[in-house]
Design an enzyme around this catalytic site. Structure first.
Site, PDB file in Angstrom:
ATOM      1  N   ASP A   1      10.683  11.785  36.889  1.00 48.08           N
ATOM      2  CA  ASP A   1      10.376  13.211  36.939  1.00 48.08           C
ATOM      3  C   ASP A   1      10.374  13.778  35.526  1.00 48.08           C
ATOM      4  O   ASP A   1      10.801  13.113  34.579  1.00 48.08           O
ATOM      5  CB  ASP A   1      11.326  13.976  37.875  1.00 48.08           C
ATOM      6  CG  ASP A   1      12.778  13.930  37.441  1.00 48.08           C
ATOM      7  OD1 ASP A   1      13.142  13.050  36.636  1.00 48.08           O
ATOM      8  OD2 ASP A   1      13.560  14.768  37.916  1.00 48.08           O
TER       9      ASP A   1
ATOM     10  N   PHE B   1       7.086  10.578  29.715  1.00 48.54           N
ATOM     11  CA  PHE B   1       7.727  10.129  28.477  1.00 48.54           C
ATOM     12  C   PHE B   1       7.408  10.996  27.266  1.00 48.54           C
ATOM     13  O   PHE B   1       8.056  10.874  26.228  1.00 48.54           O
ATOM     14  CB  PHE B   1       7.403   8.653  28.165  1.00 48.54           C
ATOM     15  CG  PHE B   1       7.961   7.697  29.167  1.00 48.54           C
ATOM     16  CD1 PHE B   1       9.301   7.352  29.153  1.00 48.54           C
ATOM     17  CD2 PHE B   1       7.142   7.145  30.151  1.00 48.54           C
ATOM     18  CE1 PHE B   1       9.825   6.467  30.095  1.00 48.54           C
ATOM     19  CE2 PHE B   1       7.656   6.271  31.098  1.00 48.54           C
ATOM     20  CZ  PHE B   1       9.001   5.930  31.071  1.00 48.54           C
TER      21      PHE B   1
ATOM     22  N   HIS C   1      13.587  -0.324  32.871  1.00 51.45           N
ATOM     23  CA  HIS C   1      13.274   0.981  32.290  1.00 51.45           C
ATOM     24  C   HIS C   1      13.715   1.012  30.824  1.00 51.45           C
ATOM     25  O   HIS C   1      14.711   0.396  30.448  1.00 51.45           O
ATOM     26  CB  HIS C   1      13.994   2.076  33.080  1.00 51.45           C
ATOM     27  CG  HIS C   1      13.474   3.450  32.828  1.00 51.45           C
ATOM     28  ND1 HIS C   1      13.915   4.226  31.769  1.00 51.45           N
ATOM     29  CD2 HIS C   1      12.552   4.186  33.485  1.00 51.45           C
ATOM     30  CE1 HIS C   1      13.283   5.382  31.802  1.00 51.45           C
ATOM     31  NE2 HIS C   1      12.445   5.391  32.822  1.00 51.45           N
TER      32      HIS C   1
END
Length: 224
Positions: A64, A77, A186
């Site tokens: 999000d 990002f 991630h």
């Protein structure tokens, strides 16, 4: 919410009349009226505005939006010019430095990537200020899944970079043999050392694009 006016509209217009989207629209409208929500409403669909479907070469899926002031502007990002790169993006820059020798820029504004065909898509497109994942499970996931399916259906070589569990869960939707699916942990400081660092995704993406007659991505973000 800003309107989608480019070629995404043709493949997504049916979503707008589905019950989930009607409820989502009401929820998001109420949230913007009663709370501080990021990004600004006119920026919600910037990932689609900046990168038309016909131009998508690479998909990078985030979660999000950033939830602090002056950060989120509709690209996963990325933060607005003048804002320091957040920790995950700093790790992305470190990986680019390691893979390609790129210098680490003084900003986190990734529109240059979007303009080259990198779809910077969050799975949830809005968030309440200072409350991460506050709009998770409200319907955005259905919409962004429709975006991912539309890209999957494109009959040309496209790279999907799936970082972290939420993004990697999308792999089961990606069944087009024209595409390259790259998975890694991630880039968050909590997980980057478990395999994001050293993943080689940026080199692999450009090698794949060039092998298929496509222009590679210039990943260098310049200093401001």
């Amino acid at each position: 919410m800003g309107m989608i006016t480019n070629d995404w509209l043709e493949v997504l217009h049916e979503e707008f009349s589905k019950p989930y989207y009607v409820d989502l629209y009401k929820f998001v409208k109420k949230e913007y009226h009663e709370h501080i929500i990021y990004p600004p409403s006119e920026d919600i669909f910037n990932a689609l505005h900046f990168t038309p479907l016909k131009e998508v070469k690479v998909v990078i899926i985030g979660q999000d939006p950033y939830h602090n002031e002056h950060q989120a502007h509709g690209l996963s990002f990325s933060v607005l010019p003048g804002e320091e790169a957040p920790p995950s993006l700093k790790n992305i820059y470190s990986e680019l430095n390691s893979e390609l020798g790129l210098y680490i820029p003084n900003n986190g504004y990734l529109k240059k990537w979007a303009d080259q065909g990198v779809l910077l898509l969050n799975t949830v497109l809005t968030v309440r200020a200072h409350t991460p994942q506050s709009h998770k499970g409200k319907g955005w996931e259905y919409f962004t899944d429709a975006v991912i399916r539309a890209v999957n259906n494109e009959d040309r070589p496209i790279v999907f970079m799936l970082w972290g569990k939420d993004a990697r869960d999308k792999a089961k939707m990606l069944n087009n043999k024209n595409h390259l699916i790259l998975e890694a942990p991630h880039p968050s400081p909590l997980s980057a050392y478990r395999g994001f660092f050293g993943c080689g995704h940026f080199v692999k993406a450009n090698e794949f694009l060039e092998a298929n007659g496509e222009k590679p991505i210039d990943w260098q973000i310049e200093n401001i």
